[in-house]
Design a protein around this motif. Sequence first.
Motif, PDB file in Angstrom:
ATOM      1  N   GLU A  13       0.827  -1.205   0.000  1.00  0.00           N
ATOM      2  CA  GLU A  13       0.000   0.000   0.000  1.00  0.00           C
ATOM      3  C   GLU A  13       0.862   1.257   0.000  1.00  0.00           C
ATOM      4  OE1 GLU A  13      -3.497   0.227  -0.207  1.00  0.00           O
ATOM      5  OE2 GLU A  13      -3.065  -1.818  -0.839  1.00  0.00           O
ATOM      6  N   LEU A  14       1.966   1.219   0.740  1.00  0.00           N
ATOM      7  CA  LEU A  14       2.853   2.375   0.792  1.00  0.00           C
ATOM      8  C   LEU A  14       3.504   2.644  -0.559  1.00  0.00           C
ATOM      9  CD1 LEU A  14       4.265   4.640   2.296  1.00  0.00           C
ATOM     10  CD2 LEU A  14       5.958   2.954   3.085  1.00  0.00           C
ATOM     11  N   LYS A  15       3.921   1.596  -1.245  1.00  0.00           N
ATOM     12  CA  LYS A  15       4.548   1.787  -2.555  1.00  0.00           C
ATOM     13  C   LYS A  15       3.574   2.422  -3.537  1.00  0.00           C
ATOM     14  CE  LYS A  15       8.078  -1.669  -1.925  1.00  0.00           C
ATOM     15  NZ  LYS A  15       8.546  -3.012  -2.221  1.00  0.00           N
ATOM     16  N   SER A  16       2.321   2.054  -3.465  1.00  0.00           N
ATOM     17  CA  SER A  16       1.313   2.688  -4.319  1.00  0.00           C
ATOM     18  C   SER A  16       1.136   4.162  -3.956  1.00  0.00           C
ATOM     19  CB  SER A  16      -0.034   1.977  -4.172  1.00  0.00           C
ATOM     20  OG  SER A  16       0.046   0.667  -4.645  1.00  0.00           O
ATOM     21  N   LEU A  17       1.112   4.434  -2.669  1.00  0.00           N
ATOM     22  CA  LEU A  17       0.930   5.803  -2.202  1.00  0.00           C
ATOM     23  C   LEU A  17       2.121   6.681  -2.576  1.00  0.00           C
ATOM     24  CD1 LEU A  17      -0.956   7.641  -0.579  1.00  0.00           C
ATOM     25  CD2 LEU A  17       0.175   6.831   1.490  1.00  0.00           C
ATOM     26  N   ILE A  18       3.312   6.146  -2.452  1.00  0.00           N
ATOM     27  CA  ILE A  18       4.537   6.899  -2.769  1.00  0.00           C
ATOM     28  C   ILE A  18       4.569   7.312  -4.235  1.00  0.00           C
ATOM     29  CG2 ILE A  18       7.007   6.505  -3.144  1.00  0.00           C
ATOM     30  CD1 ILE A  18       7.080   5.334  -0.347  1.00  0.00           C
ATOM     31  N   ASN A  19       4.088   6.445  -5.099  1.00  0.00           N
ATOM     32  CA  ASN A  19       4.102   6.749  -6.534  1.00  0.00           C
ATOM     33  C   ASN A  19       3.191   7.912  -6.910  1.00  0.00           C
ATOM     34  OD1 ASN A  19       6.000   4.805  -7.240  1.00  0.00           O
ATOM     35  ND2 ASN A  19       4.443   3.211  -7.377  1.00  0.00           N
ATOM     36  N   THR A  20       2.251   8.248  -6.046  1.00  0.00           N
ATOM     37  CA  THR A  20       1.312   9.324  -6.361  1.00  0.00           C
ATOM     38  C   THR A  20       1.481  10.549  -5.473  1.00  0.00           C
ATOM     39  OG1 THR A  20      -0.377   8.394  -4.898  1.00  0.00           O
ATOM     40  CG2 THR A  20      -0.412   7.686  -7.214  1.00  0.00           C
ATOM     41  N   ASP A  21       2.382  10.494  -4.497  1.00  0.00           N
ATOM     42  CA  ASP A  21       2.532  11.599  -3.554  1.00  0.00           C
ATOM     43  C   ASP A  21       3.427  12.688  -4.159  1.00  0.00           C
ATOM     44  OD1 ASP A  21       3.460  13.269  -1.321  1.00  0.00           O
ATOM     45  OD2 ASP A  21       2.376  11.799  -0.113  1.00  0.00           O
ATOM     46  N   PRO A  22       2.892  13.889  -4.355  1.00  0.00           N
ATOM     47  CA  PRO A  22       3.680  14.955  -4.985  1.00  0.00           C
ATOM     48  C   PRO A  22       4.878  15.394  -4.147  1.00  0.00           C
ATOM     49  CG  PRO A  22       1.574  15.804  -4.226  1.00  0.00           C
ATOM     50  CD  PRO A  22       1.531  14.315  -4.041  1.00  0.00           C
ATOM     51  N   ARG A  23       4.842  15.167  -2.839  1.00  0.00           N
ATOM     52  CA  ARG A  23       5.965  15.567  -1.980  1.00  0.00           C
ATOM     53  C   ARG A  23       7.223  14.755  -2.258  1.00  0.00           C
ATOM     54  NH1 ARG A  23       2.868  14.749   3.573  1.00  0.00           N
ATOM     55  NH2 ARG A  23       2.295  12.915   2.347  1.00  0.00           N
ATOM     56  N   LEU A  24       7.068  13.631  -2.952  1.00  0.00           N
ATOM     57  CA  LEU A  24       8.206  12.745  -3.197  1.00  0.00           C
ATOM     58  C   LEU A  24       8.724  12.824  -4.631  1.00  0.00           C
ATOM     59  CD1 LEU A  24       6.955   9.698  -1.145  1.00  0.00           C
ATOM     60  CD2 LEU A  24       8.632  11.413  -0.484  1.00  0.00           C
ATOM     61  N   ARG A  25       8.050  13.592  -5.472  1.00  0.00           N
ATOM     62  CA  ARG A  25       8.509  13.737  -6.860  1.00  0.00           C
ATOM     63  C   ARG A  25       9.872  14.412  -6.900  1.00  0.00           C
ATOM     64  NH1 ARG A  25       3.024  15.499  -8.418  1.00  0.00           N
ATOM     65  NH2 ARG A  25       1.991  13.564  -9.001  1.00  0.00           N
ATOM     66  N   ILE A  66      -6.796   1.884   7.758  1.00  0.00           N
ATOM     67  CA  ILE A  66      -5.440   1.533   7.329  1.00  0.00           C
ATOM     68  C   ILE A  66      -4.883   2.628   6.428  1.00  0.00           C
ATOM     69  CG2 ILE A  66      -4.175  -0.021   5.773  1.00  0.00           C
ATOM     70  CD1 ILE A  66      -5.756  -2.340   7.040  1.00  0.00           C
ATOM     71  N   GLN A  67      -5.683   3.098   5.486  1.00  0.00           N
ATOM     72  CA  GLN A  67      -5.234   4.157   4.581  1.00  0.00           C
ATOM     73  C   GLN A  67      -4.920   5.442   5.345  1.00  0.00           C
ATOM     74  OE1 GLN A  67      -4.512   4.078   1.285  1.00  0.00           O
ATOM     75  NE2 GLN A  67      -4.815   1.882   1.445  1.00  0.00           N
ATOM     76  N   ASP A  68      -5.780   5.795   6.293  1.00  0.00           N
ATOM     77  CA  ASP A  68      -5.551   7.001   7.090  1.00  0.00           C
ATOM     78  C   ASP A  68      -4.282   6.880   7.924  1.00  0.00           C
ATOM     79  OD1 ASP A  68      -7.864   8.103   6.041  1.00  0.00           O
ATOM     80  OD2 ASP A  68      -9.081   7.711   7.840  1.00  0.00           O
ATOM     81  N   ARG A  69      -4.095   5.723   8.547  1.00  0.00           N
ATOM     82  CA  ARG A  69      -2.906   5.484   9.361  1.00  0.00           C
ATOM     83  C   ARG A  69      -1.641   5.557   8.501  1.00  0.00           C
ATOM     84  NH1 ARG A  69      -2.981  -0.062  12.249  1.00  0.00           N
ATOM     85  NH2 ARG A  69      -5.087   0.592  12.697  1.00  0.00           N
ATOM     86  N   LEU A  70      -1.731   4.994   7.315  1.00  0.00           N
ATOM     87  CA  LEU A  70      -0.597   4.991   6.391  1.00  0.00           C
ATOM     88  C   LEU A  70      -0.250   6.412   5.941  1.00  0.00           C
ATOM     89  CD1 LEU A  70       1.369   3.200   4.835  1.00  0.00           C
ATOM     90  CD2 LEU A  70      -0.378   2.900   3.101  1.00  0.00           C
ATOM     91  N   LYS A  71      -1.254   7.201   5.597  1.00  0.00           N
ATOM     92  CA  LYS A  71      -1.015   8.582   5.164  1.00  0.00           C
ATOM     93  C   LYS A  71      -0.418   9.425   6.293  1.00  0.00           C
ATOM     94  CE  LYS A  71      -4.606   8.527   1.649  1.00  0.00           C
ATOM     95  NZ  LYS A  71      -5.965   8.944   1.300  1.00  0.00           N
ATOM     96  N   ALA A  72      -0.907   9.224   7.506  1.00  0.00           N
ATOM     97  CA  ALA A  72      -0.372   9.963   8.648  1.00  0.00           C
ATOM     98  C   ALA A  72       1.084   9.580   8.910  1.00  0.00           C
ATOM     99  CB  ALA A  72      -1.221   9.708   9.892  1.00  0.00           C
ATOM    100  N   ALA A  73       1.386   8.295   8.845  1.00  0.00           N
ATOM    101  CA  ALA A  73       2.754   7.821   9.060  1.00  0.00           C
ATOM    102  C   ALA A  73       3.680   8.349   7.967  1.00  0.00           C
ATOM    103  CB  ALA A  73       2.777   6.294   9.109  1.00  0.00           C
ATOM    104  N   LEU A  74       3.204   8.378   6.733  1.00  0.00           N
ATOM    105  CA  LEU A  74       4.004   8.899   5.624  1.00  0.00           C
ATOM    106  C   LEU A  74       4.310  10.381   5.843  1.00  0.00           C
ATOM    107  CD1 LEU A  74       5.346   8.657   2.852  1.00  0.00           C
ATOM    108  CD2 LEU A  74       3.085   9.066   1.827  1.00  0.00           C
ATOM    109  N   GLY A  75       3.322  11.144   6.232  1.00  0.00           N
ATOM    110  CA  GLY A  75       3.541  12.564   6.489  1.00  0.00           C
ATOM    111  C   GLY A  75       4.561  12.795   7.593  1.00  0.00           C
ATOM    112  N   GLU A  76       4.474  12.010   8.639  1.00  0.00           N
ATOM    113  CA  GLU A  76       5.419  12.125   9.747  1.00  0.00           C
ATOM    114  C   GLU A  76       6.825  11.734   9.308  1.00  0.00           C
ATOM    115  OE1 GLU A  76       6.428  13.546  13.203  1.00  0.00           O
ATOM    116  OE2 GLU A  76       4.357  13.565  12.509  1.00  0.00           O
ATOM    117  N   ALA A  77       6.941  10.698   8.504  1.00  0.00           N
ATOM    118  CA  ALA A  77       8.254  10.253   8.007  1.00  0.00           C
ATOM    119  C   ALA A  77       8.891  11.322   7.121  1.00  0.00           C
ATOM    120  CB  ALA A  77       8.104   8.944   7.233  1.00  0.00           C
ATOM    121  N   ILE A  78       8.108  11.946   6.270  1.00  0.00           N
ATOM    122  CA  ILE A  78       8.631  13.011   5.407  1.00  0.00           C
ATOM    123  C   ILE A  78       9.147  14.168   6.271  1.00  0.00           C
ATOM    124  CG2 ILE A  78       7.972  14.788   3.728  1.00  0.00           C
ATOM    125  CD1 ILE A  78       6.172  12.620   2.426  1.00  0.00           C
TER     126      ILE A  78
END
Length: 89
Positions: A13-25, A66-78
């Motif tokens: 799920e994270l790999k899918s999210l990373i591919n679409t997150d503009p903060r990681l481009r 799960i999606q919400d938890r994943l997005k929150a964790a991604l934001g914190e990691a960034i």
Amino acid sequence: MVTENVHNYYETELKSLINTDPRLRGKSSDYVEDVICLTLNQLPSFYVRFDVDATAYMAEDDIISIQDRLKAALGEAIKQVDAYPHEPD
């Protein structure tokens, strides 16, 4: 014994999210890999054989959670990676 189907559901799920997150481009692979590690370390392990099998038996609220938890964790990691940038070699 081959067990290549067993994996952490959050990784997929994270790999899918990373591919679409503009903060990681445009970020380096080192940056993205650090973000992946820090994101996954915030989440519980959830190992499955096939993603479709896991989600087929989950309530929609659980999938959204799960999606919400994943997005929150991604934001914190960034934020963490941005706070402590790598020095170029």
